[in-house]
Scaffold this motif. Structure first.
Motif, mmCIF file in Angstrom:
data_model
loop_
_atom_site.group_PDB
_atom_site.id
_atom_site.type_symbol
_atom_site.label_atom_id
_atom_site.label_comp_id
_atom_site.label_asym_id
_atom_site.label_seq_id
_atom_site.Cartn_x
_atom_site.Cartn_y
_atom_site.Cartn_z
ATOM 1 N N SER A 228 0.842 -1.188 0.000
ATOM 2 C CA SER A 228 0.000 0.000 0.000
ATOM 3 C C SER A 228 0.879 1.240 0.000
ATOM 4 C CB SER A 228 -0.945 0.015 1.206
ATOM 5 O OG SER A 228 -0.203 0.105 2.410
ATOM 6 N N GLU A 229 0.253 2.363 -0.237
ATOM 7 C CA GLU A 229 0.958 3.645 -0.262
ATOM 8 C C GLU A 229 0.254 4.612 0.670
ATOM 9 O OE1 GLU A 229 2.326 7.031 -3.551
ATOM 10 O OE2 GLU A 229 2.004 4.937 -4.159
ATOM 11 N N ALA A 230 1.043 5.293 1.499
ATOM 12 C CA ALA A 230 0.468 6.213 2.478
ATOM 13 C C ALA A 230 0.168 7.586 1.899
ATOM 14 C CB ALA A 230 1.423 6.360 3.662
ATOM 15 N N THR A 231 0.613 7.853 0.682
ATOM 16 C CA THR A 231 0.483 9.195 0.099
ATOM 17 C C THR A 231 -0.947 9.721 0.195
ATOM 18 O OG1 THR A 231 2.262 8.728 -1.444
ATOM 19 C CG2 THR A 231 0.791 10.555 -1.992
ATOM 20 N N SER A 232 -1.063 10.948 0.658
ATOM 21 C CA SER A 232 -2.372 11.589 0.737
ATOM 22 C C SER A 232 -2.261 13.043 0.306
ATOM 23 C CB SER A 232 -2.953 11.491 2.150
ATOM 24 O OG SER A 232 -2.212 12.286 3.063
ATOM 25 N N PHE A 233 -3.426 13.648 0.071
ATOM 26 C CA PHE A 233 -3.532 15.047 -0.336
ATOM 27 C C PHE A 233 -4.645 15.660 0.519
ATOM 28 C CE2 PHE A 233 -2.645 12.162 -3.826
ATOM 29 C CZ PHE A 233 -1.454 12.650 -4.344
ATOM 30 N N ARG A 234 -4.271 16.503 1.480
ATOM 31 C CA ARG A 234 -5.259 17.039 2.419
ATOM 32 C C ARG A 234 -5.551 18.502 2.093
ATOM 33 N NH1 ARG A 234 -5.470 18.953 7.961
ATOM 34 N NH2 ARG A 234 -3.190 18.899 8.104
ATOM 35 N N PHE A 235 -6.845 18.791 1.977
ATOM 36 C CA PHE A 235 -7.304 20.119 1.592
ATOM 37 C C PHE A 235 -8.054 20.793 2.742
ATOM 38 C CE2 PHE A 235 -6.907 17.802 -2.399
ATOM 39 C CZ PHE A 235 -6.279 18.728 -3.218
ATOM 40 N N ALA A 236 -8.084 22.111 2.706
ATOM 41 C CA ALA A 236 -8.848 22.884 3.681
ATOM 42 C C ALA A 236 -10.338 22.584 3.537
ATOM 43 C CB ALA A 236 -8.581 24.369 3.487
ATOM 44 N N PRO A 237 -11.126 22.743 4.616
ATOM 45 C CA PRO A 237 -12.546 22.365 4.574
ATOM 46 C C PRO A 237 -13.373 23.107 3.532
ATOM 47 C CG PRO A 237 -11.803 22.668 6.832
ATOM 48 C CD PRO A 237 -10.682 23.145 5.956
ATOM 49 N N ASP A 238 -12.982 24.326 3.142
ATOM 50 C CA ASP A 238 -13.784 25.083 2.179
ATOM 51 C C ASP A 238 -13.392 24.800 0.730
ATOM 52 O OD1 ASP A 238 -11.311 26.264 2.299
ATOM 53 O OD2 ASP A 238 -12.058 28.332 2.405
ATOM 54 N N THR A 239 -12.518 23.843 0.501
ATOM 55 C CA THR A 239 -12.122 23.474 -0.865
ATOM 56 C C THR A 239 -13.292 22.822 -1.589
ATOM 57 O OG1 THR A 239 -9.837 23.133 -0.134
ATOM 58 C CG2 THR A 239 -10.478 22.098 -2.201
ATOM 59 N N ARG A 240 -13.382 23.080 -2.896
ATOM 60 C CA ARG A 240 -14.402 22.453 -3.744
ATOM 61 C C ARG A 240 -13.726 21.459 -4.689
ATOM 62 N NH1 ARG A 240 -19.006 22.994 -1.441
ATOM 63 N NH2 ARG A 240 -20.105 22.717 -3.435
ATOM 64 N N ALA A 241 -14.495 20.474 -5.154
ATOM 65 C CA ALA A 241 -13.919 19.402 -5.962
ATOM 66 C C ALA A 241 -14.768 19.104 -7.190
ATOM 67 C CB ALA A 241 -13.764 18.139 -5.120
ATOM 68 N N TRP A 242 -14.098 18.705 -8.273
ATOM 69 C CA TRP A 242 -14.712 18.247 -9.516
ATOM 70 C C TRP A 242 -14.110 16.878 -9.803
ATOM 71 C CZ3 TRP A 242 -13.891 23.109 -8.111
ATOM 72 C CH2 TRP A 242 -14.830 24.094 -8.422
ATOM 73 N N LEU A 243 -14.897 15.801 -9.587
ATOM 74 C CA LEU A 243 -14.340 14.456 -9.568
ATOM 75 C C LEU A 243 -15.209 13.476 -10.344
ATOM 76 C CD1 LEU A 243 -13.512 14.311 -5.744
ATOM 77 C CD2 LEU A 243 -11.922 14.854 -7.596
ATOM 78 N N GLN A 244 -14.546 12.499 -10.960
ATOM 79 C CA GLN A 244 -15.259 11.421 -11.645
ATOM 80 C C GLN A 244 -15.138 10.131 -10.839
ATOM 81 O OE1 GLN A 244 -14.689 8.430 -15.393
ATOM 82 N NE2 GLN A 244 -13.907 10.508 -15.699
ATOM 83 N N PRO A 245 -16.266 9.498 -10.495
ATOM 84 C CA PRO A 245 -16.182 8.216 -9.785
ATOM 85 C C PRO A 245 -15.545 7.138 -10.660
ATOM 86 C CG PRO A 245 -18.398 9.163 -9.658
ATOM 87 C CD PRO A 245 -17.651 9.942 -10.704
ATOM 88 N N MET A 246 -14.804 6.256 -10.037
ATOM 89 C CA MET A 246 -14.247 5.093 -10.728
ATOM 90 C C MET A 246 -15.281 3.973 -10.722
ATOM 91 S SD MET A 246 -11.986 3.202 -12.242
ATOM 92 C CE MET A 246 -10.335 3.896 -12.192
ATOM 93 N N SER A 247 -15.563 3.421 -11.885
ATOM 94 C CA SER A 247 -16.539 2.335 -11.942
ATOM 95 C C SER A 247 -15.962 1.054 -11.355
ATOM 96 C CB SER A 247 -16.984 2.096 -13.392
ATOM 97 O OG SER A 247 -15.866 1.911 -14.235
ATOM 98 N N VAL A 248 -16.858 0.203 -10.876
ATOM 99 C CA VAL A 248 -16.464 -1.052 -10.227
ATOM 100 C C VAL A 248 -16.091 -2.080 -11.291
ATOM 101 C CG1 VAL A 248 -17.277 -2.956 -8.789
ATOM 102 C CG2 VAL A 248 -17.881 -0.595 -8.205
ATOM 103 N N ALA A 249 -14.984 -2.754 -11.080
ATOM 104 C CA ALA A 249 -14.508 -3.753 -12.033
ATOM 105 C C ALA A 249 -15.541 -4.865 -12.221
ATOM 106 C CB ALA A 249 -13.179 -4.340 -11.553
ATOM 107 N N GLN A 250 -15.626 -5.342 -13.464
ATOM 108 C CA GLN A 250 -16.502 -6.450 -13.851
ATOM 109 C C GLN A 250 -17.984 -6.096 -13.781
ATOM 110 O OE1 GLN A 250 -15.585 -9.703 -15.161
ATOM 111 N NE2 GLN A 250 -13.824 -8.368 -15.521
ATOM 112 N N THR A 251 -18.313 -4.802 -13.882
ATOM 113 C CA THR A 251 -19.714 -4.386 -14.010
ATOM 114 C C THR A 251 -19.915 -3.814 -15.406
ATOM 115 O OG1 THR A 251 -19.244 -2.158 -13.165
ATOM 116 C CG2 THR A 251 -19.855 -3.855 -11.550
#
Length: 670
Positions: free
Chosen positions: A149-172
């Motif tokens: 595993s990898e511990a790498t993280s990216f922590r943002f301030a609480p007022d940050t906004r996000a534009w994200l695409q969900p990853m689909s589940v394998a074999q669906t």
């Protein structure tokens, strides 16, 4: 306590437990706006943070790896740090927002060790447009370096906004073909919002923190490491790297990075000295070191992020490939609107004529050509296309046992021997390239499969388009024969269901900010006529603008001859003369999911294109002062949704322009 009486292992543990927090010198960008801080905390964890102009962008976040037999994420101590140095390189890019790219970043290395004395090296670079870092484990005492595993993280301030695409589940999905990066984005959501999919979020991931934007991705995928994503949960605004799901592998292949025990030993190498220290030497080490991809953060005002090339800057340099065969361009393609029944000889011959008429250099023949046309018929089409200056691209099904697809040719590329046989045959026939579909995701063995295909295709002078595939992550630089890749909920989905057509304007206005930010994207844009059984939701100006806004080495246009026959001659002429590659790009204005305007240069001509994804007309004031006093010609929407209008336009610093709802424009300045 008399430490001289301690066992060496206990002495090492005592030193770690008694060590205070160690602050490393900040690593800044060449222009001094960006700063990376790295330290070991009192809890013996390696952490980092990023500031721009003194304002926090990435709050203190985690670093580290966990391997089998080596936990390099905790109980760490800092051994040394190198002196800072300038990393500079220049490269050419056939497929992208710029053709000539100079990358400059300040670089530094840090060595850390855990309580057992096992070492890890972190290399970081800070450029004017972002931060990148990667890990290297060359621990000679750890013969097998198996990633956990990898511990790498990216922590943002609480007022940050996000534009994200969900990853689909394998074999669906249809015939178990997921994941393929084909979901709609969640836009302008609160940071920390959990993904609706347990598989997490895909790269690139876009955030707005105060006045700064951040685009997260990864680069330098050579087949030795799996591809990553962000985990589904991000409590407190801390996003952690996630792994592929178990099914995302080549049949019988491995999921995660695993460097084995059969590595040859390398010669001793000179180690960079710590600040003020003396030169030292490494002892013998295993040559096949575990090296992660670069973790990449483009950071700055939106224009800085949009104009960034970090996704290719951090990719591996290009392999050898005949420069004469690197031919970006445009392609006619029947399947987008006509589907499977059109893959027959006479229809494909007609589309070759269509490509020739439009002065496009390719025609793509899609699935089941081997059964419906055959190799002999394809040879006739290749020869016919060559007589008209049109190259032929052929579709292939990548899959073995990992999905239920039945389209052919299937399972013809699974082994090196199969690929070399098939690629040699295609090259001898005069086929220019392949569109390869239905991959299984992001496991290490699947990433290796992509790389093997690219290398073997390059050896035979063939161009490649990956469909139903992963994000390229800089491969357009490393493999000049990679023209494009899907990895997007593209136009074809809008021909299946009305709901996707209704959502396409906002979806497409999101793509240049994330999916198409660094890597070529085969969205297959542009329809002016009808879509069978679907009510089109966009105006013709919106459709035309996609030809410039979307970056793809080969742009496969969805429109068919009948639809193209409905447009004015000046639109057709524009598409005939549209450049096949870009020398320079500039973000002008825009907001993810709402609309944007981008300028691109080819030679001495500038092309400015924009779209409005909103339900109401939008009036913009564009700064085109960089064009001087150039005169241009603009094509935009007319009164009706299917109408065009043409008018002269002059470049200036405060050009006012109204874009119709779900409309768009293109202006050409000579």
């Amino acid at each position: 306590m008399n430490r001289t009486l301690l066992h060496p292992a206990l002495l090492s543990l005592a030193l770690v437990l008694s060590a205070p927090a160690i602050a490393a010198n900040a690593l800044s960008s060449p222009d001094k706006h960006l700063s990376l801080q790295l330290r070991v905390t009192p809890e013996q964890r390696l952490v980092y943070s990023v500031q721009r102009d003194g304002k926090p962008v990435i709050l203190e976040s985690q670093l580290g790896l966990q391997l089998e037999g080596a936990d390099l994420s905790q109980r760490l101590r800092l051994l040394s740090s190198s002196s800072q140095r300038l990393h500079a390189e220049h490269y050419r890019l056939a497929v992208g927002k710029r053709s000539e790219i100079s990358y400059r970043a300040n670089e530094q290395n840090w060595r850390v060790a855990n309580a057992a004395g096992q070492e890890m090296e972190l290399t970081a670079r800070v450029s004017n447009d972002g931060v990148a870092f990667r890990y290297r484990v060359a621990e000679a005492g750890l013969a097998r370096k198996s990633f956990k595993s990898e511990a790498t993280s990216f922590r943002f301030a609480p007022d940050t906004r996000a534009w994200l695409q969900p990853m689909s589940v394998a074999q669906t999905g249809w015939s178990n073909v997921n994941p393929a990066y084909e979901e709609h984005y969640l836009m302008d959501i609160a940071v920390g919002t959990p993904s609706p999919s347990p598989a997490g979020w895909v790269f690139p991931a876009l955030f707005k923190s105060g006045d700064n934007w951040v685009a997260l991705t990864e680069a330098h995928m050579d087949g030795s490491f799996h591809a990553s994503r962000l985990q589904a949960s991000s409590e407190g605004g801390e996003y952690r790297l996630g792994q592929p799901m178990a099914a995302e592998v080549f049949t019988g292949g491995g999921l995660l990075a695993d460097v084995g025990t059969d590595c040859p030993q390398a010669d001793a190498k000179r180690r960079p000295p710590p600040e003020g220290g003396k030169q030292t030497w490494d002892g013998p080490a295993f040559a096949c070191t575990l090296t992660t991809p670069w973790r990449v953060l483009a950071i700055g005002p939106l224009r800085t992020v949009m104009d960034s090339t970090l996704g290719t800057d951090l990719a591996a340099p290009a392999i050898a490939f005949d420069a004469a065969k690197i031919q970006p361009g445009h392609a006619a393609w029947s399947w987008a609107l006509l589907k499977d029944d059109a893959t027959v000889f006479e229809v494909q011959k007609r589309f070759i004529d269509y490509a020739a008429e439009m002065q496009w250099n390719y025609a793509l023949i899609d699935a089941d050509w081997d059964r419906k046309i055959g190799y002999e018929g394809i040879q006739q089409l290749v020869d016919y296309g060559a007589s008209k200056g049109v190259g032929i691209l052929l579709w292939y099904n990548s899959s073995g046992a990992w999905n239920k697809t039945e389209y052919t040719p299937k399972s013809a590329l699974l082994t090196a021997a199969q690929r070399r046989h098939e690629f040699a045959r295609l090259a001898a026939m005069g086929v220019k390239g392949l569109k390869i579909d239905f991959f299984a995701g992001d496991g290490r063995s699947m990433i290796q499969y992509y790389v093997d295909i690219l290398n073997d295709a390059a050896a035979h002078g063939l161009l490649v388009n990956f469909h139903g595939a992963t994000l390229p992550r800089g491969w357009a630089r490393s493999y000049p024969n990679l023209m494009t890749a899907e990895a997007v909920k593209g136009f074809e989905f809008t021909t299946f269901e009305q709901k996707d057509q209704d959502a396409v304007a906002r979806h497409l206005a999101m793509l240049p900010f994330a999916r198409n930010l660094f890597d070529p994207m085969d969205f297959t844009p542009m329809v002016f006529g009808d879509i069978p059984n679907i009510q089109r939701s966009t105006r013709n100006g919106f459709e035309l603008a996609q030809a410039v806004l979307l970056l793809s080495g080969i742009q496969h246009f969805a429109e068919v001859p009948e639809g193209m026959a409905t447009v004015p001659a000046y639109v057709k002429e524009f598409l005939q003369q549209l450049p096949r590659r870009w020398d320079e790009s500039r973000f002008i204005t825009g907001e993810p999911g709402k609309g944007l305007v981008i300028a691109r240069r080819a030679g001495k001509r500038w092309y400015v294109a924009g779209i409005n994804a909103e339900a109401l007309p939008q009036t913009l004031t564009l700064d085109l002062g960089f064009l001087g006093q150039r005169q241009g010609l603009m094509i935009t929407d007319g009164e009706g949704a299917r109408d065009f209008a043409q008018a002269p336009v002059q470049a200036k610093a405060g050009l006012a322009l109204t874009i119709q709802a779900k409309g768009g424009f293109i202006a050409v300045f000579k």
